[in-house]
Motif scaffolding. Sequence first.
Motif, PDB file in Angstrom:
ATOM      1  N   ILE A  19      49.014  68.301 130.551  1.00  0.00           N
ATOM      2  CA  ILE A  19      47.649  68.059 131.028  1.00  0.00           C
ATOM      3  C   ILE A  19      46.647  68.300 129.894  1.00  0.00           C
ATOM      4  O   ILE A  19      45.770  67.473 129.641  1.00  0.00           O
ATOM      5  N   VAL A  20      46.778  69.428 129.206  1.00  0.00           N
ATOM      6  CA  VAL A  20      45.844  69.766 128.131  1.00  0.00           C
ATOM      7  C   VAL A  20      45.985  68.779 126.977  1.00  0.00           C
ATOM      8  O   VAL A  20      44.991  68.321 126.407  1.00  0.00           O
ATOM      9  N   HIS A  21      47.220  68.395 126.648  1.00  0.00           N
ATOM     10  CA  HIS A  21      47.446  67.421 125.569  1.00  0.00           C
ATOM     11  C   HIS A  21      46.788  66.085 125.905  1.00  0.00           C
ATOM     12  O   HIS A  21      46.171  65.448 125.047  1.00  0.00           O
ATOM     13  N   THR A  22      46.885  65.674 127.153  1.00  0.00           N
ATOM     14  CA  THR A  22      46.270  64.414 127.581  1.00  0.00           C
ATOM     15  C   THR A  22      44.758  64.479 127.432  1.00  0.00           C
ATOM     16  O   THR A  22      44.132  63.554 126.912  1.00  0.00           O
ATOM     17  N   ARG A  23      44.141  65.582 127.871  1.00  0.00           N
ATOM     18  CA  ARG A  23      42.686  65.733 127.739  1.00  0.00           C
ATOM     19  C   ARG A  23      42.284  65.743 126.260  1.00  0.00           C
ATOM     20  O   ARG A  23      41.298  65.126 125.870  1.00  0.00           O
ATOM     21  N   MET A  24      43.055  66.456 125.447  1.00  0.00           N
ATOM     22  CA  MET A  24      42.784  66.508 124.014  1.00  0.00           C
ATOM     23  C   MET A  24      42.839  65.089 123.429  1.00  0.00           C
ATOM     24  O   MET A  24      41.965  64.700 122.641  1.00  0.00           O
ATOM     25  N   SER A  25      43.812  64.305 123.835  1.00  0.00           N
ATOM     26  CA  SER A  25      43.962  62.930 123.338  1.00  0.00           C
ATOM     27  C   SER A  25      42.784  62.054 123.749  1.00  0.00           C
ATOM     28  O   SER A  25      42.319  61.214 122.972  1.00  0.00           O
ATOM     29  N   VAL A  26      42.292  62.245 124.964  1.00  0.00           N
ATOM     30  CA  VAL A  26      41.136  61.465 125.435  1.00  0.00           C
ATOM     31  C   VAL A  26      39.926  61.728 124.539  1.00  0.00           C
ATOM     32  O   VAL A  26      39.258  60.794 124.082  1.00  0.00           O
ATOM     33  N   TYR A  27      39.661  62.998 124.263  1.00  0.00           N
ATOM     34  CA  TYR A  27      38.499  63.324 123.446  1.00  0.00           C
ATOM     35  C   TYR A  27      38.693  62.898 121.992  1.00  0.00           C
ATOM     36  O   TYR A  27      37.739  62.497 121.318  1.00  0.00           O
ATOM     37  N   LYS A  28      39.917  62.923 121.521  1.00  0.00           N
ATOM     38  CA  LYS A  28      40.186  62.425 120.170  1.00  0.00           C
ATOM     39  C   LYS A  28      39.906  60.932 120.105  1.00  0.00           C
ATOM     40  O   LYS A  28      39.283  60.450 119.151  1.00  0.00           O
ATOM     41  N   GLN A  29      40.348  60.192 121.130  1.00  0.00           N
ATOM     42  CA  GLN A  29      40.065  58.753 121.173  1.00  0.00           C
ATOM     43  C   GLN A  29      38.565  58.492 121.255  1.00  0.00           C
ATOM     44  O   GLN A  29      38.060  57.565 120.615  1.00  0.00           O
ATOM     45  N   MET A  30      37.856  59.309 122.022  1.00  0.00           N
ATOM     46  CA  MET A  30      36.400  59.148 122.117  1.00  0.00           C
ATOM     47  C   MET A  30      35.755  59.335 120.746  1.00  0.00           C
ATOM     48  O   MET A  30      34.873  58.554 120.354  1.00  0.00           O
TER      49      MET A  30
END
Length: 189
Positions: free
Chosen positions: A130-141
């Motif tokens: 879950i945390v990795h997915t959120r981190m990836s979203v913000y990295k993509q942003m």
Amino acid sequence: MLDFTFEIIDEFTINTKILYANEWFTFNIYEKDQVWTLHPFDGMLIRNKDMCQLVVNELLKNKYFHVMCAKENILLSEIRTTVDLGNRANPALPEPRPREERPVDDEPEDVQSFMDNHSLDEIMEIEKEIVHTRMSVYKQMLEIMFMQGASPTDKEFVQIQSVFTMWKEAYEKITGLSDSDFSGGKKRW
């Protein structure tokens, strides 16, 4: 190159990724009360109903997704989504319904059931995902903002960068916890 991948987390949870327009979008499929629900992890899809509809339609047409569902005994016609997609472009596909909110009184039972059905290692892996997915979203942003001309001098860029840093630090802490064995050989709870 395949345009779809999945990882079975447990018998009630599957993480999937689909390639759409050269971008990977992550979905979680979980079973609760004998209903399978599709949930997008990407903030862009949660905020943008039209984009979410396009990606979900593509996912529901994907033959590898069909095979995965068949192997896991998930009926495509019974899959629901947590995002209300309203009028769907393809009426042959199942109509999703939004996830129903649970009363607060149900929370302790759900938490106890979750604890009873998962080891501490499994819980840590779920949290890491879950945390990795959120981190990836913000990295993509951040990448998108940078490509659109934003820089570390822009207030919005700095805020998103701060949120990314918080998720990254949380991931590192959870990874450190999951790498440690505090049980001393004892039962998990």
